[in-house]
Design a protein around this motif. Sequence first.
Motif, PDB file in Angstrom:
ATOM      1  N   HIS A   1       0.849  -1.189   0.000  1.00 53.44           N
ATOM      2  CA  HIS A   1       0.000   0.000   0.000  1.00 53.44           C
ATOM      3  C   HIS A   1       0.884   1.237   0.000  1.00 53.44           C
ATOM      4  O   HIS A   1       1.706   1.425   0.887  1.00 53.44           O
ATOM      5  CB  HIS A   1      -0.900   0.009   1.234  1.00 53.44           C
ATOM      6  CG  HIS A   1      -1.685   1.278   1.369  1.00 53.44           C
ATOM      7  ND1 HIS A   1      -2.719   1.598   0.529  1.00 53.44           N
ATOM      8  CD2 HIS A   1      -1.565   2.303   2.247  1.00 53.44           C
ATOM      9  CE1 HIS A   1      -3.213   2.767   0.889  1.00 53.44           C
ATOM     10  NE2 HIS A   1      -2.529   3.216   1.925  1.00 53.44           N
ATOM     11  N   THR A   2       0.716   2.056  -0.976  1.00 50.49           N
ATOM     12  CA  THR A   2       1.422   3.334  -0.995  1.00 50.49           C
ATOM     13  C   THR A   2       0.398   4.423  -0.753  1.00 50.49           C
ATOM     14  O   THR A   2      -0.576   4.544  -1.519  1.00 50.49           O
ATOM     15  CB  THR A   2       2.116   3.561  -2.345  1.00 50.49           C
ATOM     16  OG1 THR A   2       1.149   3.423  -3.382  1.00 50.49           O
ATOM     17  CG2 THR A   2       3.240   2.564  -2.564  1.00 50.49           C
ATOM     18  N   PRO A   3       0.549   5.200   0.311  1.00 48.94           N
ATOM     19  CA  PRO A   3      -0.445   6.226   0.603  1.00 48.94           C
ATOM     20  C   PRO A   3      -0.462   7.298  -0.488  1.00 48.94           C
ATOM     21  O   PRO A   3       0.572   7.655  -1.053  1.00 48.94           O
ATOM     22  CB  PRO A   3       0.007   6.806   1.940  1.00 48.94           C
ATOM     23  CG  PRO A   3       1.410   6.382   2.117  1.00 48.94           C
ATOM     24  CD  PRO A   3       1.621   5.161   1.289  1.00 48.94           C
ATOM     25  N   ILE A   4      -1.639   7.812  -0.757  1.00 42.35           N
ATOM     26  CA  ILE A   4      -1.776   8.830  -1.791  1.00 42.35           C
ATOM     27  C   ILE A   4      -1.124  10.132  -1.334  1.00 42.35           C
ATOM     28  O   ILE A   4      -0.376  10.764  -2.058  1.00 42.35           O
ATOM     29  CB  ILE A   4      -3.256   9.046  -2.131  1.00 42.35           C
ATOM     30  CG1 ILE A   4      -3.829   7.778  -2.744  1.00 42.35           C
ATOM     31  CG2 ILE A   4      -3.444  10.215  -3.095  1.00 42.35           C
ATOM     32  CD1 ILE A   4      -5.321   7.811  -2.935  1.00 42.35           C
ATOM     33  N   TYR A   5      -1.423  10.511  -0.076  1.00 46.50           N
ATOM     34  CA  TYR A   5      -0.855  11.744   0.443  1.00 46.50           C
ATOM     35  C   TYR A   5      -0.602  11.573   1.930  1.00 46.50           C
ATOM     36  O   TYR A   5      -1.465  11.111   2.659  1.00 46.50           O
ATOM     37  CB  TYR A   5      -1.816  12.918   0.219  1.00 46.50           C
ATOM     38  CG  TYR A   5      -1.271  14.218   0.740  1.00 46.50           C
ATOM     39  CD1 TYR A   5      -0.241  14.871   0.091  1.00 46.50           C
ATOM     40  CD2 TYR A   5      -1.775  14.767   1.905  1.00 46.50           C
ATOM     41  CE1 TYR A   5       0.276  16.053   0.573  1.00 46.50           C
ATOM     42  CE2 TYR A   5      -1.266  15.952   2.405  1.00 46.50           C
ATOM     43  CZ  TYR A   5      -0.241  16.597   1.734  1.00 46.50           C
ATOM     44  OH  TYR A   5       0.274  17.754   2.226  1.00 46.50           O
TER      45      TYR A   5
END
Length: 101
Positions: free
Chosen positions: A17-21
């Motif tokens: 999971h890569t956070p959007i912001y």
Amino acid sequence: MALFSFYNVRKPRQYNHTPIYWDPRKEALEERIRKNKRELGMEEPLEDYKPQIKGTFVEGTSHLKRSYNRGEDTRARKYKTFKFLLWLVVLGVIFWILFFK
């Protein structure tokens, strides 16, 4: 045609999971606000939650609650399990001697 292979074992898929912001300054600010509220008494301190959590797992399970009320700890339960397995082995050996020899 083999259905199972010991050599080419597939690895399970991983979740990345890569956070959007993500704003580290905002997160640090919120942590400082929580800390200051705890110091001023506006929020309950974290230490007050420990007595509420302690023992809730034992209270939620019937078998652990019974052994806890009898005064048994984990050591006594392990000893009881060991005695049961020892008796099972002894009875198995006696059964083998009587019926298969």
